[in-house]
Design a protein around this motif. Structure first.
Motif, PDB file in Angstrom:
ATOM      1  N   LEU A   1       0.881  -1.379   0.508  1.00  0.00           N
ATOM      2  CA  LEU A   1       0.183   0.206  -0.021  1.00  0.00           C
ATOM      3  C   LEU A   1       0.567   1.609   0.347  1.00  0.00           C
ATOM      4  CD1 LEU A   1      -2.807  -1.220   2.640  1.00  0.00           C
ATOM      5  CD2 LEU A   1      -2.915  -0.577   0.153  1.00  0.00           C
ATOM      6  N   VAL A   2       1.943   1.324   0.676  1.00  0.00           N
ATOM      7  CA  VAL A   2       3.078   2.443   0.807  1.00  0.00           C
ATOM      8  C   VAL A   2       3.510   2.539  -0.826  1.00  0.00           C
ATOM      9  CG1 VAL A   2       4.191   3.406   2.649  1.00  0.00           C
ATOM     10  CG2 VAL A   2       2.783   2.418   3.955  1.00  0.00           C
ATOM     11  N   ARG A   3       3.804   1.188  -1.233  1.00  0.00           N
ATOM     12  CA  ARG A   3       4.460   1.141  -2.385  1.00  0.00           C
ATOM     13  C   ARG A   3       4.896   2.492  -2.870  1.00  0.00           C
ATOM     14  NH1 ARG A   3       5.810  -1.160  -7.392  1.00  0.00           N
ATOM     15  NH2 ARG A   3       7.757  -1.555  -7.791  1.00  0.00           N
ATOM     16  N   PRO A   4       3.681   2.753  -3.619  1.00  0.00           N
ATOM     17  CA  PRO A   4       3.175   3.965  -4.998  1.00  0.00           C
ATOM     18  C   PRO A   4       3.617   5.467  -3.970  1.00  0.00           C
ATOM     19  CG  PRO A   4       1.070   2.331  -4.879  1.00  0.00           C
ATOM     20  CD  PRO A   4       2.207   1.737  -3.295  1.00  0.00           C
ATOM     21  N   PHE A   5       2.704   5.559  -2.263  1.00  0.00           N
ATOM     22  CA  PHE A   5       3.297   7.269  -2.069  1.00  0.00           C
ATOM     23  C   PHE A   5       4.955   7.128  -2.290  1.00  0.00           C
ATOM     24  CE2 PHE A   5      -0.796   5.559  -0.679  1.00  0.00           C
ATOM     25  CZ  PHE A   5      -1.572   6.299  -1.075  1.00  0.00           C
ATOM     26  N   TRP A   6       5.675   5.744  -2.026  1.00  0.00           N
ATOM     27  CA  TRP A   6       7.409   5.553  -1.964  1.00  0.00           C
ATOM     28  C   TRP A   6       7.820   6.205  -3.283  1.00  0.00           C
ATOM     29  CZ3 TRP A   6      11.238   6.736   1.111  1.00  0.00           C
ATOM     30  CH2 TRP A   6      12.137   6.071   0.830  1.00  0.00           C
ATOM     31  N   LEU A   7       7.170   5.965  -4.061  1.00  0.00           N
ATOM     32  CA  LEU A   7       8.204   5.937  -5.718  1.00  0.00           C
ATOM     33  C   LEU A   7       7.431   7.067  -6.202  1.00  0.00           C
ATOM     34  CD1 LEU A   7       6.929   2.656  -7.616  1.00  0.00           C
ATOM     35  CD2 LEU A   7       8.786   3.202  -7.050  1.00  0.00           C
ATOM     36  N   LEU A   8       5.532   8.070  -5.352  1.00  0.00           N
ATOM     37  CA  LEU A   8       5.329   9.365  -5.614  1.00  0.00           C
ATOM     38  C   LEU A   8       6.720   9.986  -5.279  1.00  0.00           C
ATOM     39  CD1 LEU A   8       3.384  11.225  -6.854  1.00  0.00           C
ATOM     40  CD2 LEU A   8       2.054  10.714  -4.724  1.00  0.00           C
ATOM     41  N   LEU A   9       6.913  10.257  -3.805  1.00  0.00           N
ATOM     42  CA  LEU A   9       7.960  10.569  -2.854  1.00  0.00           C
ATOM     43  C   LEU A   9       9.688  11.306  -3.651  1.00  0.00           C
ATOM     44  CD1 LEU A   9       7.647  12.406  -0.396  1.00  0.00           C
ATOM     45  CD2 LEU A   9       8.453  10.462   0.697  1.00  0.00           C
ATOM     46  N   ALA A  10      10.109   9.849  -3.452  1.00  0.00           N
ATOM     47  CA  ALA A  10      10.342   9.256  -4.657  1.00  0.00           C
ATOM     48  C   ALA A  10      10.578  10.198  -6.197  1.00  0.00           C
ATOM     49  CB  ALA A  10      11.626   7.927  -5.110  1.00  0.00           C
ATOM     50  N   TRP A  11      10.147  10.091  -6.576  1.00  0.00           N
ATOM     51  CA  TRP A  11       9.743  11.125  -8.293  1.00  0.00           C
ATOM     52  C   TRP A  11       9.940  12.465  -7.494  1.00  0.00           C
ATOM     53  CZ3 TRP A  11       5.488  13.757  -9.993  1.00  0.00           C
ATOM     54  CH2 TRP A  11       5.975  14.554 -11.382  1.00  0.00           C
TER      55      TRP A  11
END
Length: 215
Positions: free
Chosen positions: A151-161
């Motif tokens: 669940l957190v992976r998309p938010f993490w990818l968005l934060l990294a981007w």
């Protein structure tokens, strides 16, 4: 010292009862030693202890009845008591002692079974249940952690981007400055060389100890 006839009869009766008591104790001791399967090496020792204790007890009874005077009627009463016991009460005493031993063993077995049923088995059951619950909790925690990661992976990818302009220069600086410096220092090679030197030193020391043992 003259002793009255009543005292003599009293002494004779006490010796008769003492003889009966000696027979009861001896039969009880014999049955208990057989039930406990005492080694034959210890039988003479226990027999000696029995006769010492019986002699002391008879002397104490004799002292209280006629002030410790040893007469013929004393031995006569003692022998009559022992003879009457083995003629009338010996078999009954042996049976009663065996019954008492069986009763004690049955009670001890019942106590052990009760403790096992009420304490040991519930404790083992609780231990197994706690172990099962811990295993289930561990599996559930791992499963929940994987779900949270997914669940957190998309938010993490968005934060990294979104933070890419901030951390990309740091990585570039590391690649441009630090990696060539690390390569120049040859840290992995030096670490391997150090480990090899320590290993060689240890092997040489071990070989010297082996040579000394052979000498």
């Amino acid at each position: 010292m003259n002793v009255s006839l009543s005292v003599q009869w009293l002494t004779m009766m006490t010796m008769l009862l003492s003889g009966i008591g000696m027979g009861i104790v001896f039969d009880g001791y014999r049955v208990v030693s057989d039930e406990l399967r005492i080694s034959r090496i210890w039988v003479p020792v226990f027999d000696l202890l029995y006769w010492i204790a019986a002699t002391i007890a008879v002397f104490q009874v004799l002292s209280s009845s006629n002030h410790g005077e040893v007469r013929l009627y004393v031995f006569l009463g003692l022998l009559l008591g022992i003879g009457c016991y083995y003629w009338l009460f010996s078999k009954l005493t042996v049976r009663l002692v065996k019954l008492l031993i069986r009763t004690i063993r049955a009670i001890a077995k019942l106590v052990v079974q009760t403790v096992n049923l009420l304490i040991v088995k519930p404790f083992i059951l609780l231990y197994r249940l706690a172990k099962l619950l811990l295993a289930f909790f561990r599996v559930f925690t791992i499963f929940l952690f994987r779900i949270v990661v997914q669940l957190v992976r998309p938010f993490w990818l968005l934060l990294a981007w979104m933070t890419k302009p901030l951390w990309r220069p740091v990585f570039r600086w590391w690649d441009d400055r630090m990696n060539p410096m690390i390569a120049k220092w040859r840290i992995p090679d030096r670490f391997k060389a150090g480990v090899g030197a320590v290993r060689g030193f240890w092997q040489r020391r071990k070989s010297r100890k082996d040579e000394k043992k052979e000498d």
